[in-house]
Enzyme design. Sequence first.
Site, PDB file in Angstrom:
ATOM      1  N   ARG A  85      59.600  46.013  48.544  1.00 40.18           N
ATOM      2  CA  ARG A  85      60.083  44.944  49.335  1.00 40.18           C
ATOM      3  C   ARG A  85      60.559  44.004  48.138  1.00 40.18           C
ATOM      4  NH1 ARG A  85      56.087  41.918  53.124  1.00 40.18           N
ATOM      5  NH2 ARG A  85      56.544  43.956  54.149  1.00 40.18           N
ATOM      6  N   ASP A 137      54.152  50.445  54.796  1.00 38.48           N
ATOM      7  CA  ASP A 137      54.022  50.110  56.154  1.00 38.48           C
ATOM      8  C   ASP A 137      54.225  51.572  56.805  1.00 38.48           C
ATOM      9  OD1 ASP A 137      53.204  47.483  55.640  1.00 38.48           O
ATOM     10  OD2 ASP A 137      54.977  46.662  56.094  1.00 38.48           O
ATOM     11  N   GLU A 194      46.196  44.471  58.678  1.00 41.30           N
ATOM     12  CA  GLU A 194      47.168  45.096  59.203  1.00 41.30           C
ATOM     13  C   GLU A 194      46.909  46.728  59.334  1.00 41.30           C
ATOM     14  OE1 GLU A 194      50.343  41.990  57.311  1.00 41.30           O
ATOM     15  OE2 GLU A 194      50.381  43.927  56.573  1.00 41.30           O
TER      16      GLU A 194
END
Length: 221
Positions: A85, A137, A194
């Site tokens: 990212r 992710d 997460e």
Amino acid sequence: MGGSGRGDSAGWGASGGGFAVVGEVDASIGQEMRYASSGNFTGAVVDGYDEPVCLLARPAAEALRRAQREALRGGYSLLVYDCYRPQRAVDRFVRWARDGADQGTKAEFYPNVAKERLIPEGYIAERSGHSRGSTVDVTLTRLGRGPLDMGTPFDFFDPLAHTDSPRVTGAARGNRELLGRLLGAQGFVNLPQEWWHFTYAPEAFPDTYFDFPVSVASVQR
């Protein structure tokens, strides 16, 4: 997060191609790159996502390939939502979080948390391990049957998304544990806040936050 360096596509590439296109390392890994579309908490394509491709530092990409091999043996497949990212995307997230007038995605992504609390409570940060290139992710799908129930959607800003939330039981808890075992066996470490967030260790670039755009050309030039 350690380190404060920022980089671009120049320099690191000359060292031998430090990043890889995951689809070229293992084409069987599913990709649903959320920030390259409007299907994310900002409601728009995010800055820096020029193409919907997963890029990772090469050691992390190879480890993900090994995890996929194990998943396939059990009738599952990995499905990635985000990989490398760029810092410009992280900056966009921060601007979005500070825009109290934009509440268009609240019902889907943060129904129980006030938007002004997203930064103070750590859901949005000014730095992300994703920008160092070894974080992914990811979820699991059952081959031919779609994503497994993980108790919350991806990017759900709520304590329910904490990996070990006591409110997540039954099949969803078992699915989280399976994902953690598959990735942990290959050197990935989960972020407890997460269930979908894993970082390969040791990181190839532990002190650098890159900002080159997400595109195949960025890692093949």
